[in-house]
Enzyme design. Structure first.
Site, short mmCIF file in Angstrom:
data_model
loop_
_atom_site.label_atom_id
_atom_site.label_comp_id
_atom_site.label_asym_id
_atom_site.label_seq_id
_atom_site.Cartn_x
_atom_site.Cartn_y
_atom_site.Cartn_z
N GLY A 10 22.90 -0.28 -14.69
CA GLY A 10 22.82 0.93 -15.50
C GLY A 10 23.83 0.86 -16.62
N ILE A 24 27.04 1.70 -16.76
CA ILE A 24 28.32 1.11 -16.39
C ILE A 24 28.15 -0.37 -16.09
CG2 ILE A 24 30.20 1.14 -14.70
CD1 ILE A 24 29.77 4.17 -14.46
N THR A 49 33.50 -0.05 -7.49
CA THR A 49 33.96 1.10 -8.27
C THR A 49 32.88 2.17 -8.33
OG1 THR A 49 33.22 0.06 -10.34
CG2 THR A 49 35.53 -0.27 -9.70
N ARG A 74 30.67 4.10 -5.23
CA ARG A 74 30.95 5.08 -4.19
C ARG A 74 31.34 4.33 -2.92
NH1 ARG A 74 31.56 8.31 -7.56
NH2 ARG A 74 30.55 10.33 -7.84
N ARG A 104 17.09 -1.38 -8.19
CA ARG A 104 15.79 -0.81 -7.85
C ARG A 104 14.72 -1.18 -8.88
NH1 ARG A 104 17.43 5.40 -7.27
NH2 ARG A 104 18.56 4.77 -9.15
N HIS A 151 40.76 5.74 -6.74
CA HIS A 151 39.66 6.33 -7.50
C HIS A 151 40.07 6.60 -8.95
CE1 HIS A 151 35.63 8.46 -6.73
NE2 HIS A 151 35.73 8.21 -8.02
N GLY A 206 38.63 5.05 -11.67
CA GLY A 206 37.62 4.56 -12.59
C GLY A 206 37.54 5.32 -13.90
N GLU A 252 37.05 8.48 1.89
CA GLU A 252 38.09 8.82 0.92
C GLU A 252 38.69 10.21 1.19
OE1 GLU A 252 37.84 9.22 -3.87
OE2 GLU A 252 37.01 7.39 -3.01
#
Length: 321
Positions: free
Chosen positions: A156, A158, A237, A239, A178, A286, A288, A268
């Site tokens: 995607g 990122i 980076t 989930r 996908r 976290h 990012g 987390e």
């Protein structure tokens, strides 16, 4: 009647100003995630909720807010913390913050790639420990990324941004997901679409950029880790629950992969204890999207979504069930 906007945790002043023009802002003063009971109590009577990725917002939260709740704005790209179908069924709009954190997350991703392959964390800890050391040709040798293969799971926005950075470092790109990216995207990145199993087998670095869904939960499990090269590195980076952390710890202990770098965690902020003591693991809390510019842009976008919905307009970045 003035709308009440419940904001579950601190956000920048720039976003608060946008919200204040659309209603009365109710800001949580707790410097921590609210418990489920606290969250339900906090949002009572709210017309809008501005929530964080740690806020689980489901039908019970919507019902606690009451029939006047119109919009839930998640200050994150991912929205696995929100029960979108439950809220949509109650006529509540859900929004997220895509786009604005693409470059910041890609920057951190490549920073983690370099940190783990070049053993930067080990070197920094060595210096801080005041352990005597001297230069020699075999000292703290890492791995070059040039002419290596980067496997991107989820090409995607990122994932594409990470691929562009990898090209500058002389890496080859393969990807899975996908669906296949557009032909012009593949051509620009020199990216080859391969099945997930092949990506694991051929990649020197595997970087995860897929959303968390029932299908991707524990996508990286014991079998996936055994399919990777012994000298490969895993980067997450996206989930935390995409990676089975206990299986990762097992694989590292068995020498099945060379190392890992994680910015997100399965439970987390808790981390699998065995990862904490490993020298070949880089861990960040976290970060990012953690630049002043990016976090401000995320909060402002969330606020603009709320303001648009409360004033009768369309959301800017709606999440559809």
């Amino acid at each position: 009647m003035t709308s009440t906007i419940a904001v579950t945790r601190w956000i920048p002043d720039e976003a608060l100003k946008v919200l204040a023009e659309a209603g009365e802002v109710k800001l949580s003063r707790a410097d921590r995630p609210l418990t489920p009971d606290e969250l339900r109590e906090f949002v009572r009577g709210a017309s809008a909720i501005v929530g964080m990725l740690h806020d689980r917002i489901d039908g019970s939260v919507a019902d606690a807010a009451g029939s006047g709740l119109k919009v839930v704005a998640n200050v994150a790209v991912g929205y696995d913390n929100i029960d979108v179908p439950a809220l949509a069924g109650r006529g509540i709009t859900v929004t997220n913050t895509p786009g604005v954190l693409t470059d910041a997350t890609a920057d951190l991703t490549f920073g983690l790639i370099l940190a783990v392959t070049r053993r930067l964390g080990e070197g920094e800890r060595l210096i801080r420990s005041r352990t005597p050391w001297s230069f020699h040709l075999g000292f703290l040798l890492g791995s070059s990324v040039r002419d290596k293969t980067l496997g991107i799971v989820g090409l995607g926005k990122i994932g594409q941004a990470v691929a562009r950075r990898a090209l500058a470092f002389g890496m080859r790109i393969v990807y899975s997901g996908r669906s296949r990216a557009a032909e012009d995207v593949e051509k620009a990145l020199g990216a080859k679409y391969v099945p997930f199993e092949e990506l694991l087998a051929v990649s020197d670095v595997v970087s995860l950029h897929c959303p968390l869904t029932p299908e991707t939960r524990h996508l990286i499990d014991a079998d996936a880790l055994r399919s990777m090269k012994p000298g490969a590195y895993l980067i997450n980076t996206t989930r935390g629950p995409v990676v089975h952390e206990a299986a990762l710890a097992d694989a590292l202990e068995a020498g099945e992969i060379a190392g890992a770098a994680l910015d997100v965690f399965e439970a987390e902020p808790e981390v699998e204890p065995r990862l904490l003591d490993r020298e070949n693991v880089v861990l960040t809390p976290h970060l990012g999207s953690a630049t002043v510019e990016t976090r401000t842009a995320m909060a402002v976008l969330a606020a603009e979504n709320v303001a648009s919905v409360l004033t009768g307009g369309n959301p800017l970045t709606e999440v559809r069930p």
